[in-house]
Scaffold this motif. Structure first.
Motif, PDB file in Angstrom:
ATOM      1  N   TYR A   1       0.840  -1.205   0.000  1.00 17.76           N
ATOM      2  CA  TYR A   1       0.000   0.000   0.000  1.00 17.76           C
ATOM      3  C   TYR A   1       0.877   1.258   0.000  1.00 17.76           C
ATOM      4  CZ  TYR A   1       1.035  -0.148   5.015  1.00 17.76           C
ATOM      5  OH  TYR A   1       1.687  -0.185   6.216  1.00 17.76           O
TER       6      TYR A   1
ATOM      7  N   ARG B   1       6.111   1.284   5.028  1.00 15.51           N
ATOM      8  CA  ARG B   1       7.487   1.566   5.422  1.00 15.51           C
ATOM      9  C   ARG B   1       7.721   0.880   6.764  1.00 15.51           C
ATOM     10  NH1 ARG B   1      10.869   5.663   3.556  1.00 15.51           N
ATOM     11  NH2 ARG B   1       9.368   6.625   2.171  1.00 15.51           N
TER      12      ARG B   1
ATOM     13  N   THR C   1      -7.707   2.573  11.374  1.00 17.93           N
ATOM     14  CA  THR C   1      -6.662   3.561  11.681  1.00 17.93           C
ATOM     15  C   THR C   1      -5.578   2.946  12.567  1.00 17.93           C
ATOM     16  OG1 THR C   1      -8.136   4.381  13.403  1.00 17.93           O
ATOM     17  CG2 THR C   1      -8.049   5.649  11.360  1.00 17.93           C
TER      18      THR C   1
ATOM     19  N   SER D   1      -1.570   0.973  12.037  1.00 17.18           N
ATOM     20  CA  SER D   1      -0.359   1.399  11.318  1.00 17.18           C
ATOM     21  C   SER D   1      -0.590   1.476   9.816  1.00 17.18           C
ATOM     22  CB  SER D   1       0.780   0.416  11.585  1.00 17.18           C
ATOM     23  OG  SER D   1       1.111   0.436  12.936  1.00 17.18           O
ATOM     24  N   SER D   2      -1.311   0.495   9.252  1.00 15.96           N
ATOM     25  CA  SER D   2      -1.492   0.463   7.790  1.00 15.96           C
ATOM     26  C   SER D   2      -2.326   1.648   7.329  1.00 15.96           C
ATOM     27  CB  SER D   2      -2.167  -0.843   7.350  1.00 15.96           C
ATOM     28  OG  SER D   2      -1.464  -1.949   7.843  1.00 15.96           O
TER      29      SER D   2
ATOM     30  N   GLN E   1      -0.353   5.000   7.819  1.00 17.65           N
ATOM     31  CA  GLN E   1       0.716   5.235   6.836  1.00 17.65           C
ATOM     32  C   GLN E   1       0.153   5.600   5.462  1.00 17.65           C
ATOM     33  OE1 GLN E   1       3.310   1.756   6.886  1.00 17.65           O
ATOM     34  NE2 GLN E   1       4.781   2.927   8.068  1.00 17.65           N
TER      35      GLN E   1
ATOM     36  N   ARG F   1     -12.740   3.725  14.213  1.00 20.27           N
ATOM     37  CA  ARG F   1     -13.465   3.195  15.381  1.00 20.27           C
ATOM     38  C   ARG F   1     -12.685   3.511  16.654  1.00 20.27           C
ATOM     39  NH1 ARG F   1     -15.319  -2.960  15.258  1.00 20.27           N
ATOM     40  NH2 ARG F   1     -13.088  -3.285  15.525  1.00 20.27           N
ATOM     41  N   SER F   2     -11.383   3.225  16.641  1.00 22.11           N
ATOM     42  CA  SER F   2     -10.542   3.568  17.815  1.00 22.11           C
ATOM     43  C   SER F   2      -9.387   4.419  17.338  1.00 22.11           C
ATOM     44  CB  SER F   2      -9.958   2.312  18.464  1.00 22.11           C
ATOM     45  OG  SER F   2     -10.946   1.349  18.652  1.00 22.11           O
TER      46      SER F   2
ATOM     47  N   ARG G   1       0.427  -1.072  19.597  1.00 21.46           N
ATOM     48  CA  ARG G   1       1.664  -0.655  18.950  1.00 21.46           C
ATOM     49  C   ARG G   1       1.548   0.791  18.463  1.00 21.46           C
ATOM     50  NH1 ARG G   1       5.982  -3.441  17.114  1.00 21.46           N
ATOM     51  NH2 ARG G   1       7.265  -2.463  15.539  1.00 21.46           N
TER      52      ARG G   1
ATOM     53  N   TRP H   1      -4.674  -6.310  18.984  1.00 24.19           N
ATOM     54  CA  TRP H   1      -4.390  -7.605  18.350  1.00 24.19           C
ATOM     55  C   TRP H   1      -3.342  -8.385  19.136  1.00 24.19           C
ATOM     56  CZ3 TRP H   1       0.616  -8.144  16.948  1.00 24.19           C
ATOM     57  CH2 TRP H   1       1.350  -7.014  16.557  1.00 24.19           C
TER      58      TRP H   1
HETATM   59  O1  N01 Z   1      -3.961  -3.359  11.754  1.00 26.29           O
HETATM   60  P1  N01 Z   1      -4.541  -2.897  13.191  1.00 26.29           P
HETATM   61  P2  N01 Z   1      -2.798  -2.723  10.887  1.00 26.29           P
HETATM   62  N1  N01 Z   1     -15.136  -1.474  11.817  1.00 26.29           N
HETATM   63  O2  N01 Z   1      -5.173  -4.114  13.781  1.00 26.29           O
HETATM   64  C1  N01 Z   1     -10.103  -1.184  12.506  1.00 26.29           C
HETATM   65  C2  N01 Z   1       2.234  -3.986  11.830  1.00 26.29           C
HETATM   66  N2  N01 Z   1       2.452  -2.973  10.815  1.00 26.29           N
HETATM   67  O3  N01 Z   1      -2.667  -3.511   9.633  1.00 26.29           O
HETATM   68  O4  N01 Z   1      -8.961  -0.635  16.889  1.00 26.29           O
HETATM   69  C3  N01 Z   1     -14.326  -0.410  11.917  1.00 26.29           C
HETATM   70  O5  N01 Z   1      -3.542  -2.202  13.998  1.00 26.29           O
HETATM   71  C4  N01 Z   1      -9.518  -1.248  13.878  1.00 26.29           C
HETATM   72  O6  N01 Z   1     -10.326  -0.581  14.802  1.00 26.29           O
HETATM   73  P3  N01 Z   1     -10.328  -1.052  16.372  1.00 26.29           P
HETATM   74  C5  N01 Z   1       2.235  -3.287  13.190  1.00 26.29           C
HETATM   75  O7  N01 Z   1       2.758  -4.139  14.145  1.00 26.29           O
HETATM   76  C6  N01 Z   1       3.630  -2.318  10.865  1.00 26.29           C
HETATM   77  O8  N01 Z   1      -2.963  -1.286  10.753  1.00 26.29           O
HETATM   78  O9  N01 Z   1     -10.476  -2.558  16.353  1.00 26.29           O
HETATM   79  N3  N01 Z   1     -13.011  -0.476  12.096  1.00 26.29           N
HETATM   80  C7  N01 Z   1      -8.163  -0.590  13.635  1.00 26.29           C
HETATM   81  O10 N01 Z   1      -8.267   0.798  13.619  1.00 26.29           O
HETATM   82  C8  N01 Z   1       0.761  -3.057  13.397  1.00 26.29           C
HETATM   83  O11 N01 Z   1       0.369  -2.849  14.729  1.00 26.29           O
HETATM   84  C9  N01 Z   1       3.867  -1.311   9.997  1.00 26.29           C
HETATM   85  O12 N01 Z   1     -11.458  -0.358  16.980  1.00 26.29           O
HETATM   86  C10 N01 Z   1     -12.467  -1.712  12.169  1.00 26.29           C
HETATM   87  C11 N01 Z   1      -7.805  -1.086  12.233  1.00 26.29           C
HETATM   88  O13 N01 Z   1      -9.027  -1.510  11.635  1.00 26.29           O
HETATM   89  C12 N01 Z   1       0.168  -4.307  12.797  1.00 26.29           C
HETATM   90  O14 N01 Z   1       0.968  -4.556  11.646  1.00 26.29           O
HETATM   91  C13 N01 Z   1       2.925  -0.958   9.058  1.00 26.29           C
HETATM   92  C14 N01 Z   1     -13.240  -2.877  12.063  1.00 26.29           C
HETATM   93  C15 N01 Z   1      -6.856  -2.248  12.247  1.00 26.29           C
HETATM   94  O15 N01 Z   1      -5.655  -1.843  12.798  1.00 26.29           O
HETATM   95  C16 N01 Z   1      -1.279  -4.215  12.386  1.00 26.29           C
HETATM   96  O16 N01 Z   1      -1.516  -2.965  11.756  1.00 26.29           O
HETATM   97  C17 N01 Z   1       1.729  -1.655   9.008  1.00 26.29           C
HETATM   98  C18 N01 Z   1     -14.643  -2.711  11.886  1.00 26.29           C
HETATM   99  N4  N01 Z   1     -15.464  -3.761  11.805  1.00 26.29           N
HETATM  100  C19 N01 Z   1       1.508  -2.654   9.899  1.00 26.29           C
HETATM  101  N5  N01 Z   1     -12.426  -3.936  12.181  1.00 26.29           N
HETATM  102  C20 N01 Z   1       5.153  -0.608  10.114  1.00 26.29           C
HETATM  103  O17 N01 Z   1       6.212  -1.175  10.197  1.00 26.29           O
HETATM  104  C21 N01 Z   1     -11.186  -3.456  12.350  1.00 26.29           C
HETATM  105  N6  N01 Z   1     -11.213  -2.111  12.331  1.00 26.29           N
HETATM  106  C22 N01 Z   1       5.105   0.823  10.201  1.00 26.29           C
END
Ligand code: N01
Length: 536
Positions: free
Chosen positions: A54, A58, A188, A190-191, A194, A211-212, A331, A495
């Motif tokens: 995406y 990073r 909202t 990390s993904s 970013q 949501r959070s 995180r 998670w």
């Molecule tokens: O996933 P997340 P991610 N209706 O689970 C929301 C690593 N990572 O892919 O918090 C509405 O953190 C959910 O809301 P809530 C890193 O370790 C690293 O972003 O459940 N919203 C939340 O906001 C990271 O921690 C990097 O209320 C819904 C979001 O979706 C881990 O991967 C980059 C929903 C999910 O956030 C995961 O990150 C990317 C619903 N029904 C990832 N269901 C880097 O190195 C879920 N959500 C920088």
């Protein structure tokens, strides 16, 4: 390589997954003289860095740390261009490693493991795949990643949406254009955090469905100059030595005094310095920040002030400040311009706590507060973390016991690596080890080395089966839980605790005692003749 009566190839070791851990496992086992086969669902190497393409993807660990240390020449010859590498560069690095060590020839790509069963009679794993192949091996090494089982929420009407649907965790190879389009991002973490700033720059409008709220700290990324790079190269051995037993597998240290031991001025200076250093490191500014709520509050308030100062609209600023967890217990996200994005006229934040989604429609998202019309919907909704990649395959051990049954009340492991009832199986980076709380690359090397040493030991001692004793796994898992209770981590629904997946047992899954302490425990078990393991 051997064969059996049905002419099937039988390998010494089968490695599932070709990300950081899987690639090093293939290299190390082959180097130790084993006949090793890799299996990977994707068409190429890279693991999480293959799928998560995406915009804005990073790594939040510095590139000089988030890279292999096992080969000094590799370390010296690969030149990272930025302090925090973007996904294309990390993927290019892993492709380079695979070519340099001739690993691709060992891997069956586009092959997903669907089931794995241990045959007690001949001490072999039989592994089924979605291509219809059956593979057999004495040892099964799962390098399937702790954030690889994509979670897509079940929202009413999701299938009705007529626009384009995208997933950050499975982003198309040819990036879509968002120009002139109304884009919605759901999630909202990390993904989401970013990708949102970049999508906002391109799209006609961007609606963020939150949501959070999460805490995010800016990433002070920079291009690495030749001078800087030479300094890093010269310092690599010392940097690696320092990281090997460090709490997070990187050379960074917290402020020498606790947040509550010093005055306000010194505290603010320490927090500001760490804020400038950026990213997840802010979560560990003070040594007591993740164990003492009052110390945590100091850092939390500082971060919240920053958000209020950046975001112009006070209601949006308030909505972007988390209310449900101490800072760092989820995180911390690392962003480039996240909060600033909400000052753009084409961006709006929808607080789903105030106006929950009622359904997805043909034209967008309907909430308790109104109808949001969209051309594109991006799911950034996370993963069934740490256990999902195992529980989604039909994995059965001795006496056909299923992983879902053994882990019905939460993951039970020995050192995170072994599971009682599952002989000759090793799970890398999963529950019960520091995993995502540490630098995953050094952690993968440490785990692979430990497992390869054990398998070599078994081979030279005529051992057919090795698995952890049940009581040793119970003791280790209790230790993991006890350590987490000394921290603030369990206070967040995240998670890390399984809270994001309906019906998943709750409990803090990673080992929060630090990478160095974990490595020492593993070293100790090895030097005690693999205390806690049973050999037959
Ligand atoms: O996933 P997340 P991610 N209706 O689970 C929301 C690593 N990572 O892919 O918090 C509405 O953190 C959910 O809301 P809530 C890193 O370790 C690293 O972003 O459940 N919203 C939340 O906001 C990271 O921690 C990097 O209320 C819904 C979001 O979706 C881990 O991967 C980059 C929903 C999910 O956030 C995961 O990150 C990317 C619903 N029904 C990832 N269901 C880097 O190195 C879920 N959500 C920088």
């Amino acid at each position: 390589m051997g064969g059996n009566a049905s002419g099937q190839q039988v390998r010494d070791v089968l490695v599932v997954g070709a990300g950081f851990a899987g690639l090093y496992a293939l290299h190390r086992f082959r180097q130790d003289g084993f006949d090793v086969q890799g299996v990977e669902a994707a068409p190429g190497v890279g693991g999480t860095w293959y799928w998560n393409r995406y915009p804005g993807a990073r790594c939040d660990v510095e590139s000089v740390d988030y890279s292999y240390s096992f080969d000094e020449r590799l370390q010296q010859e690969w030149r990272w261009s930025e302090r925090y590498a973007a996904q294309p560069e990390i993927l290019a690095y892993l492709e380079h490693v695979a070519r340099r060590f001739d690993l691709e020839c060992l891997i069956r790509f586009e092959t997903r493991v669907t089931c794995a069963r241990f045959d007690e009679q001949d001490s072999m794993w039989t592994v089924g795949t979605d291509t219809g192949d059956t593979l057999r091996a004495r040892y099964l090494v799962l390098a399937t990643g702790c954030l690889s089982a994509v979670h897509t929420p079940d929202i009413p009407g999701a299938a009705d949406f007529a626009g384009e649907v995208l997933f950050t965790a499975n982003w198309p190879h040819h990036p879509p254009s968002f120009e002139g389009r109304r884009v919605g991002v759901l999630g909202t973490g990390s993904s989401g955090i970013q990708s949102i700033p970049i999508l906002a720059r391109e799209a006609a409008s961007l609606t963020v469905f939150q949501r959070s709220a999460n805490y995010s700290v800016p990433m002070p990324n920079q291009v690495l100059s030749d001078e800087e790079w030479e300094r890093i190269r010269a310092d690599y051995p010392a940097r690696r030595r320092k990281s090997a037993y460090a709490p997070a597998g990187t050379p960074h240290e917290p402020y020498p005094k606790g947040a509550l031991e010093i005055g306000e001025e010194e505290r603010r200076a320490a927090l500001e310095a760490r804020w400038q250093q950026g990213g997840v490191l802010f979560g560990k500014t003070f040594p007591d920040q993740m164990s003492d709520l009052a110390a945590n509050d100091v850092a939390r308030r500082f971060a919240e002030e920053k958000i209020r100062r950046i975001v112009h609209d006070p209601v949006t600023a308030r909505d972007l400040i988390p209310t449900d967890h101490p800072i760092g217990t989820k995180r911390i996200c690392t962003d480039i311009g996240y909060y600033e994005t909400f000052n753009r006229p084409n961006v709006r934040l929808v607080n789903l706590r105030r106006e929950p989604i009622t359904r997805i429609t043909e034209t967008g998202i309907r909430t308790g507060g109104g109808e949001y019309e969209l051309d594109v919907l991006v799911y950034a909704t996370g993963f069934d973390a740490m256990t999902g990649s195992l529980s989604r395959m039909a994995l059965s051990g001795r006496d056909d016991v299923r992983i879902q049954d053994v882990w019905a009340h939460g993951p039970l492991t020995y050192l995170g690596l072994g599971i009682p009832g599952f002989p000759n199986l090793f799970n890398l980076g999963g529950p019960g080890c520091p995993s995502v709380l540490a630098n995953m690359v050094l952690h993968s090397e440490q785990q692979v080395d430990w497992v390869a040493d054990l398998v070599t030991w078994c081979a030279s001692n005529g051992i057919d089966q090795v698995e952890p004793r049940h009581d040793a796994a119970v003791k280790w898992t209790e230790h993991v839980q006890q350590v987490s209770r000394r921290t603030l981590f369990p206070m967040a629904s995240s998670w890390y605790t399984g809270a994001n997946i309906e019906g998943k047992p709750r409990g803090f899954m990673p080992y929060a005692g630090g990478f160095g302490n974990y490595r020492t425990s593993c070293d100790q078990v090895r030097s005690d003749g693999y205390e806690g393991m049973v050999f037959t």
